[in-house]
Design a protein around this motif. Structure first.
Motif, PDB file in Angstrom:
ATOM      1  N   UNK A 163      -2.388  -6.785   8.023  1.00 42.89           N
ATOM      2  CA  UNK A 163      -3.372  -6.688   6.941  1.00 42.89           C
ATOM      3  C   UNK A 163      -2.710  -6.422   5.591  1.00 42.89           C
ATOM      4  N   UNK A 164      -1.566  -5.777   5.616  1.00 39.26           N
ATOM      5  CA  UNK A 164      -0.719  -5.643   4.435  1.00 39.26           C
ATOM      6  C   UNK A 164       0.702  -5.948   4.877  1.00 39.26           C
ATOM      7  N   UNK A 165       1.544  -6.327   3.919  1.00 41.39           N
ATOM      8  CA  UNK A 165       2.943  -6.599   4.265  1.00 41.39           C
ATOM      9  C   UNK A 165       3.803  -5.345   4.239  1.00 41.39           C
ATOM     10  N   UNK A 166       3.521  -4.443   3.313  1.00 43.63           N
ATOM     11  CA  UNK A 166       4.396  -3.285   3.108  1.00 43.63           C
ATOM     12  C   UNK A 166       3.563  -2.016   2.976  1.00 43.63           C
ATOM     13  N   UNK A 167       3.957  -0.982   3.713  1.00 46.95           N
ATOM     14  CA  UNK A 167       3.437   0.367   3.523  1.00 46.95           C
ATOM     15  C   UNK A 167       4.592   1.246   3.073  1.00 46.95           C
ATOM     16  N   UNK A 168       4.361   2.048   2.051  1.00 45.93           N
ATOM     17  CA  UNK A 168       5.410   2.907   1.506  1.00 45.93           C
ATOM     18  C   UNK A 168       4.976   4.364   1.573  1.00 45.93           C
ATOM     19  N   UNK A 169       5.975   5.248   1.675  1.00 48.95           N
ATOM     20  CA  UNK A 169       5.717   6.685   1.682  1.00 48.95           C
ATOM     21  C   UNK A 169       6.779   7.387   0.851  1.00 48.95           C
ATOM     22  N   UNK A 170       6.364   8.362   0.087  1.00 45.87           N
ATOM     23  CA  UNK A 170       7.303   9.203  -0.639  1.00 45.87           C
ATOM     24  C   UNK A 170       8.092  10.071   0.334  1.00 45.87           C
ATOM     25  N   UNK A 204       0.849  -1.185   0.000  1.00 42.87           N
ATOM     26  CA  UNK A 204       0.000   0.000   0.000  1.00 42.87           C
ATOM     27  C   UNK A 204       0.886   1.237   0.000  1.00 42.87           C
ATOM     28  N   UNK A 205       0.543   2.192  -0.847  1.00 46.74           N
ATOM     29  CA  UNK A 205       1.340   3.406  -0.912  1.00 46.74           C
ATOM     30  C   UNK A 205       0.823   4.342  -1.974  1.00 46.74           C
ATOM     31  N   UNK A 206       1.512   5.460  -2.185  1.00 49.92           N
ATOM     32  CA  UNK A 206       1.084   6.418  -3.195  1.00 49.92           C
ATOM     33  C   UNK A 206       1.201   5.841  -4.597  1.00 49.92           C
ATOM     34  N   UNK A 207       0.461   6.433  -5.532  1.00 44.88           N
ATOM     35  CA  UNK A 207       0.386   5.924  -6.906  1.00 44.88           C
ATOM     36  C   UNK A 207       1.768   5.829  -7.543  1.00 44.88           C
ATOM     37  N   UNK A 208       2.645   6.791  -7.257  1.00 48.92           N
ATOM     38  CA  UNK A 208       3.967   6.801  -7.889  1.00 48.92           C
ATOM     39  C   UNK A 208       4.793   5.579  -7.512  1.00 48.92           C
ATOM     40  N   UNK A 209       4.438   4.922  -6.425  1.00 51.46           N
ATOM     41  CA  UNK A 209       5.144   3.708  -5.996  1.00 51.46           C
ATOM     42  C   UNK A 209       4.374   2.464  -6.399  1.00 51.46           C
ATOM     43  N   UNK A 210       3.101   2.383  -6.057  1.00 48.02           N
ATOM     44  CA  UNK A 210       2.361   1.135  -6.291  1.00 48.02           C
ATOM     45  C   UNK A 210       2.023   0.914  -7.758  1.00 48.02           C
ATOM     46  N   UNK A 211       2.104   1.966  -8.585  1.00 39.23           N
ATOM     47  CA  UNK A 211       1.846   1.802 -10.012  1.00 39.23           C
ATOM     48  C   UNK A 211       3.131   1.768 -10.829  1.00 39.23           C
ATOM     49  N   UNK A 212       4.269   1.774 -10.148  1.00 43.40           N
ATOM     50  CA  UNK A 212       5.553   1.729 -10.847  1.00 43.40           C
ATOM     51  C   UNK A 212       5.780   0.323 -11.415  1.00 43.40           C
ATOM     52  N   UNK A 234      -0.347   7.282   8.926  1.00 46.10           N
ATOM     53  CA  UNK A 234      -0.287   6.560  10.202  1.00 46.10           C
ATOM     54  C   UNK A 234      -1.106   5.272  10.143  1.00 46.10           C
ATOM     55  N   UNK A 235      -2.283   5.349   9.537  1.00 43.54           N
ATOM     56  CA  UNK A 235      -3.136   4.161   9.431  1.00 43.54           C
ATOM     57  C   UNK A 235      -2.540   3.150   8.453  1.00 43.54           C
ATOM     58  N   UNK A 236      -1.968   3.643   7.366  1.00 41.19           N
ATOM     59  CA  UNK A 236      -1.319   2.757   6.390  1.00 41.19           C
ATOM     60  C   UNK A 236      -0.239   1.919   7.074  1.00 41.19           C
ATOM     61  N   UNK A 237       0.554   2.556   7.925  1.00 40.59           N
ATOM     62  CA  UNK A 237       1.616   1.841   8.642  1.00 40.59           C
ATOM     63  C   UNK A 237       1.016   0.928   9.711  1.00 40.59           C
ATOM     64  N   UNK A 238      -0.057   1.378  10.368  1.00 39.08           N
ATOM     65  CA  UNK A 238      -0.707   0.546  11.371  1.00 39.08           C
ATOM     66  C   UNK A 238      -1.231  -0.751  10.758  1.00 39.08           C
ATOM     67  N   UNK A 239      -1.645  -0.704   9.500  1.00 42.10           N
ATOM     68  CA  UNK A 239      -2.125  -1.913   8.837  1.00 42.10           C
ATOM     69  C   UNK A 239      -1.016  -2.951   8.694  1.00 42.10           C
ATOM     70  N   UNK A 240       0.222  -2.493   8.574  1.00 37.34           N
ATOM     71  CA  UNK A 240       1.358  -3.424   8.566  1.00 37.34           C
ATOM     72  C   UNK A 240       1.481  -4.086   9.938  1.00 37.34           C
ATOM     73  N   UNK A 241       1.374  -3.289  10.992  1.00 38.45           N
ATOM     74  CA  UNK A 241       1.458  -3.846  12.347  1.00 38.45           C
ATOM     75  C   UNK A 241       0.387  -4.897  12.587  1.00 38.45           C
ATOM     76  N   UNK A 242      -0.790  -4.703  11.995  1.00 39.47           N
ATOM     77  CA  UNK A 242      -1.896  -5.638  12.189  1.00 39.47           C
ATOM     78  C   UNK A 242      -1.854  -6.814  11.227  1.00 39.47           C
TER      79      UNK A 242
END
Length: 265
Positions: free
Chosen positions: A195-202, A159-167, A185-193
């Motif tokens: 629900x996703x393996x990777x959260x990315x941020x520009x 999960x992350x911004x379009x520039x990363x997940x659509x690359x 913050x929620x995107x990263x929390x989903x990794x802790x739970x």
């Protein structure tokens, strides 16, 4: 008498404050609150300011010796001399909040000598309270959570911004593309739970976007790092950070290598 843990005391304070702050935000939600734009072109609303005012009053009154860093307040550099500092995002994901999305959060942390020791990410619409204390694990609504046990990049949910997940170069590594989550913050929390393996941020997130969720991931068995694999330090003069990823420990290095090669810092 049993020894008290100041981190647990701080967590209890943050949890109660987050719930109350969430109720304040919900009172504006869907009601077309007055909105304007900051110098960096990001939106802020009267809801953000109402929540910020509440949190400043409650938290600073309870811990007057702690420093204070909030997205919606003028940065008081006196925080740099404080061993402990509150790092606060009254509404993380303001764009989602204003658009009627359900993934915006209240993100609160206590940082001690540069690292979070108590943290809460609260999603009021979904009634999800993520919380963590250093060395004591991470929880969602009181139940312990851990990062995913998925063992490879192939099939890892990203999960992350379009520039990363659509690359194309990133997707060719085998990631499963997930919808972006507008609260970092929620995107990263989903990794802790798990629900996703990777959260990315520009490049460009700030302390208030990260500190609480960083502790969640750490306590759930993962890491938040820059694209060189270095951890994050908070309450410095500059609150900005480079591109980051959150992932289970075993995936940090390969994910950093793939994203760094594709998009850099």
């Amino acid at each position: 008498m049993p020894e008290t843990d100041p981190n647990l005391d701080d967590l209890a304070l943050l949890e109660d404050a987050a719930r109350q702050a969430g109720d304040i935000a919900l009172s504006f939600f869907g009601g077309d609150p007055r909105t304007w734009f900051k110098d960096n072109k990001s939106p802020v609303s009267e809801a953000d300011m109402a929540v910020d005012g509440y949190l400043a009053e409650v938290l600073r009154t309870a811990r007057p010796d702690y420093g204070w860093l909030s997205e919606e307040a003028v940065d008081d550099k006196e925080r740099l001399a404080c061993p402990r500092t509150f790092i606060v995002d009254p509404i993380d994901g303001t764009r989602a909040f204003l658009a009627g999305g359900d993934e915006w959060t209240v993100a609160l942390a206590v940082v001690d000598h540069g690292r979070p020791v108590a943290g809460v990410v609260y999603c009021p619409v979904r009634r999800e309270l993520f919380s963590a204390v250093a060395t004591r694990g991470a929880r969602l609504n009181g139940e312990k959570i851990t990062v995913s046990g998925h063992g490879s990049v192939e099939g890892a949910r990203l999960s992350g911004p379009h520039s990363i997940v659509a690359n194309d170069d990133i997707l060719s590594a085998g990631f499963e593309r997930m919808p972006n989550v507008r609260s970092l913050a929620y995107r990263i929390a989903l990794v802790a739970a798990g629900r996703v393996e990777v959260a990315a941020a520009r490049s460009g997130p700030s302390d208030w976007d990260l500190a609480a969720a960083d502790l969640l991931v750490q306590e759930a068995g993962g890491r938040l790092t820059d694209l060189d694999g270095n951890g994050v330090t908070y309450n410095k003069a500059s609150t900005r950070h480079p591109g980051l990823i959150a992932a289970p420990q075993r995936l940090v290095r390969p994910v950093c290598d793939i994203i760094s090669a594709a998009v850099g810092q």
